[in-house]
Design an enzyme around this catalytic site. Sequence first.
Site, PDB file in Angstrom:
ATOM      1  N   PHE A  74      82.972  87.599  35.659  1.00  0.00           N
ATOM      2  CA  PHE A  74      81.799  87.891  35.054  1.00  0.00           C
ATOM      3  C   PHE A  74      80.742  88.887  35.890  1.00  0.00           C
ATOM      4  O   PHE A  74      81.572  89.484  37.095  1.00  0.00           O
ATOM      5  CB  PHE A  74      80.642  86.662  34.914  1.00  0.00           C
ATOM      6  CG  PHE A  74      81.405  85.725  34.102  1.00  0.00           C
ATOM      7  CD1 PHE A  74      81.201  85.544  32.675  1.00  0.00           C
ATOM      8  CD2 PHE A  74      82.095  84.608  34.620  1.00  0.00           C
ATOM      9  CE1 PHE A  74      81.654  84.539  31.862  1.00  0.00           C
ATOM     10  CE2 PHE A  74      82.947  83.809  33.910  1.00  0.00           C
ATOM     11  CZ  PHE A  74      82.688  83.622  32.431  1.00  0.00           C
ATOM     12  N   SER A 133      85.756  82.301  27.302  1.00  0.00           N
ATOM     13  CA  SER A 133      85.027  81.770  28.531  1.00  0.00           C
ATOM     14  C   SER A 133      83.520  82.480  28.129  1.00  0.00           C
ATOM     15  O   SER A 133      83.208  83.744  28.110  1.00  0.00           O
ATOM     16  CB  SER A 133      85.571  82.335  29.652  1.00  0.00           C
ATOM     17  OG  SER A 133      86.660  81.727  30.133  1.00  0.00           O
ATOM     18  N   CYS A 174      81.483  79.289  34.565  1.00  0.00           N
ATOM     19  CA  CYS A 174      82.477  79.417  33.556  1.00  0.00           C
ATOM     20  C   CYS A 174      82.911  78.299  32.818  1.00  0.00           C
ATOM     21  O   CYS A 174      83.451  77.361  33.155  1.00  0.00           O
ATOM     22  CB  CYS A 174      83.575  80.204  34.120  1.00  0.00           C
ATOM     23  SG  CYS A 174      84.975  80.788  33.016  1.00  0.00           S
ATOM     24  N   THR A 233      84.498  76.847  28.835  1.00  0.00           N
ATOM     25  CA  THR A 233      85.550  77.054  27.561  1.00  0.00           C
ATOM     26  C   THR A 233      84.808  76.809  26.094  1.00  0.00           C
ATOM     27  O   THR A 233      84.220  75.665  25.827  1.00  0.00           O
ATOM     28  CB  THR A 233      86.892  76.422  27.639  1.00  0.00           C
ATOM     29  OG1 THR A 233      87.303  76.921  28.923  1.00  0.00           O
ATOM     30  CG2 THR A 233      87.848  76.793  26.624  1.00  0.00           C
ATOM     31  N   ALA A 240      83.715  69.208  32.691  1.00  0.00           N
ATOM     32  CA  ALA A 240      84.658  68.214  33.286  1.00  0.00           C
ATOM     33  C   ALA A 240      83.765  67.436  34.353  1.00  0.00           C
ATOM     34  O   ALA A 240      82.730  68.085  34.692  1.00  0.00           O
ATOM     35  CB  ALA A 240      85.624  68.980  34.121  1.00  0.00           C
ATOM     36  N   HIS A 244      82.421  80.338  39.135  1.00  0.00           N
ATOM     37  CA  HIS A 244      82.826  78.801  39.727  1.00  0.00           C
ATOM     38  C   HIS A 244      81.735  78.530  40.821  1.00  0.00           C
ATOM     39  O   HIS A 244      81.843  79.318  41.826  1.00  0.00           O
ATOM     40  CB  HIS A 244      84.281  79.254  40.641  1.00  0.00           C
ATOM     41  CG  HIS A 244      85.503  79.574  39.700  1.00  0.00           C
ATOM     42  ND1 HIS A 244      86.572  80.180  40.245  1.00  0.00           N
ATOM     43  CD2 HIS A 244      85.545  79.503  38.253  1.00  0.00           C
ATOM     44  CE1 HIS A 244      87.522  80.255  39.163  1.00  0.00           C
ATOM     45  NE2 HIS A 244      86.656  79.937  38.105  1.00  0.00           N
ATOM     46  N   THR A 298      70.093  90.192  44.949  1.00  0.00           N
ATOM     47  CA  THR A 298      70.367  90.667  46.319  1.00  0.00           C
ATOM     48  C   THR A 298      69.710  89.613  47.535  1.00  0.00           C
ATOM     49  O   THR A 298      68.581  89.285  47.228  1.00  0.00           O
ATOM     50  CB  THR A 298      70.062  92.031  46.657  1.00  0.00           C
ATOM     51  OG1 THR A 298      70.578  92.792  45.628  1.00  0.00           O
ATOM     52  CG2 THR A 298      70.043  92.650  48.120  1.00  0.00           C
TER      53      THR A 298
END
Length: 234
Positions: A2, A47, A54, A56, A70, A108, A154
């Site tokens: 991404f 995704s 991220c 599914t 999960a 992640h 930033t």
Amino acid sequence: MFTGIVECMGRVVEFSRLDTTTAGGNGASLTIAEAGAVLGDCHLGDSIAINGTCLTVTEFSADSFKVGLAPETLSRTNLGELQQGDRVNLERALAAGHRFGGHFVQGHVDTTADIIELVPDANSVRYKLRVADPALMPYIIPKGFIAVDGTSLTVCDVDDDEHWFTIMMIAYTQAHVVMPSKAVGDKVNIEVDMLGKYVEKVTASILRGSSDADGAGAASYIEKVVQRVLQKEK
């Protein structure tokens, strides 16, 4: 992969701890509506990042979609705290050939951070955030990239000892992401710049050497570099 450029904000319509439907897979699931902007080219298994995580797609319609969660996702992110009606940041996975507007974001999430201060500054807002995992502070550097709830931002200031950093959000960004709806004490998802992780991994491996614990590997590498420089100067 991404970019941290949020495409739209969706709305949580259901969070199930045990979804026994086929799309739920007998685990936790999250259903997001008002998401048509990211579903025009959607397929099962695609995704989509929700607040920088991220996930599914297991079911979708023209305006809504479902994802499975999960246990690792629930323990690492703020998604388990979402309530019906909450707004979330949405971004599709990066398509090849498109303009790259933010930075490399994997989706992640590394940890969460608490908002500890929120200060208006002209038409911008400065946020101070304390990370839950202090071990990540070496990857957070002034003027470096960071993803906050999936938004590429930033870093302004960093305090390694007290485990906080600041970011500033301009007016345009405030209008297009969920951050302004949050208050002091709320949690946000944090993903540090993955390039810093790779640099550390490679550098540590070189300096450590293949099987040396006494620094001989580092000494050998430095000696080789010096020899190359001397050869070029001859």
